[in-house]
Design an enzyme around this catalytic site. Sequence first.
Site, PDB file in Angstrom:
ATOM      1  N   CYS A 272       6.314   5.838   6.957  1.00 54.89           N
ATOM      2  CA  CYS A 272       5.305   6.337   6.055  1.00 54.89           C
ATOM      3  C   CYS A 272       5.199   7.660   6.046  1.00 54.89           C
ATOM      4  O   CYS A 272       4.921   8.155   7.215  1.00 54.89           O
ATOM      5  CB  CYS A 272       4.176   5.427   6.313  1.00 54.89           C
ATOM      6  SG  CYS A 272       2.593   5.852   5.125  1.00 54.89           S
TER       7      CYS A 272
ATOM      8  N   CYS B 198       7.981  10.351  -0.086  1.00 60.27           N
ATOM      9  CA  CYS B 198       7.379   9.098   0.182  1.00 60.27           C
ATOM     10  C   CYS B 198       8.206   8.257   0.403  1.00 60.27           C
ATOM     11  O   CYS B 198       9.240   7.914  -0.625  1.00 60.27           O
ATOM     12  CB  CYS B 198       6.062   8.806  -0.500  1.00 60.27           C
ATOM     13  SG  CYS B 198       5.369   7.172  -0.535  1.00 60.27           S
TER      14      CYS B 198
END
Length: 271
Positions: free
Chosen positions: A71, A184
């Site tokens: 992440c 991302c």
Amino acid sequence: MKVGFFDSGLGGLSVLKEAIENEGLSEDIYYLADTKNTPYGVKDERFVRDVIFNNIDYLVKIGCNPIVIACNTATSLCINELREKYTDIVFIGTEPAVKVAADSKQNKKILVLATSITVKREKLLNLIDNLHIKDKVELSPADKLVLFAENIDCKDMELEINNYIKSILMQYNLDEFSHIVLGCTHFPLLKDNFYKVIKEINPNLTIQVIDGAKGISNNLIVNINRLNGNKTYLKNTKKVTIILTSKNQDFIARTKQILDKEKIKFEYKLQ
């Protein structure tokens, strides 16, 4: 060996899929998805930091090492503090593949798309400064892509997804760009949409859309070898356990879509 993966939701599955399919990852895998609190990118940073530490503590307690912080938001917020707190654990962070784009030696610009937290954190800004490419990089938040990627009906939302991507890309003169960096881990799940939109805007554009999954999975195998004292990765029987922090049947269905060839066990970590 237990290998941990952590993400706010589905995004880290793009990294896990790369590691399994192209790097032959075959350890016991525990993927913790904080489905209760996703998405992180638009939430208060102190709250996000607290839930990240709570979830990483869980992976440590069940014996995971190494742990992939799959992440970008969690990496930019907490990776240094995690390494300071858990000194015996190998943490592999995630950062936008800006260096890959910069190393291409093209003179054109680079567009980096990430969550709102990531685009304003020092970790990404320092990376760009250290590469001496500040004048070549444009940063843009694209938080809504996280929600699209998580949606079980994602495949039926192509027009809405493409229009959102187009609304971002049309802010720039794409003739000036050689790369779009998906900063991302959720975003690579929509990579095909990016190429469709680019072709729609201008079929003659030769922009590469890249992400960091391959580099992360390579790094993971290197660290597994180091921890095991091996020079060559040894494949073992693989078990994939997905741990959710809320009872989310859509998430389970979407996970099965993404990891369609894997046998998966689902568990819950309810807070």
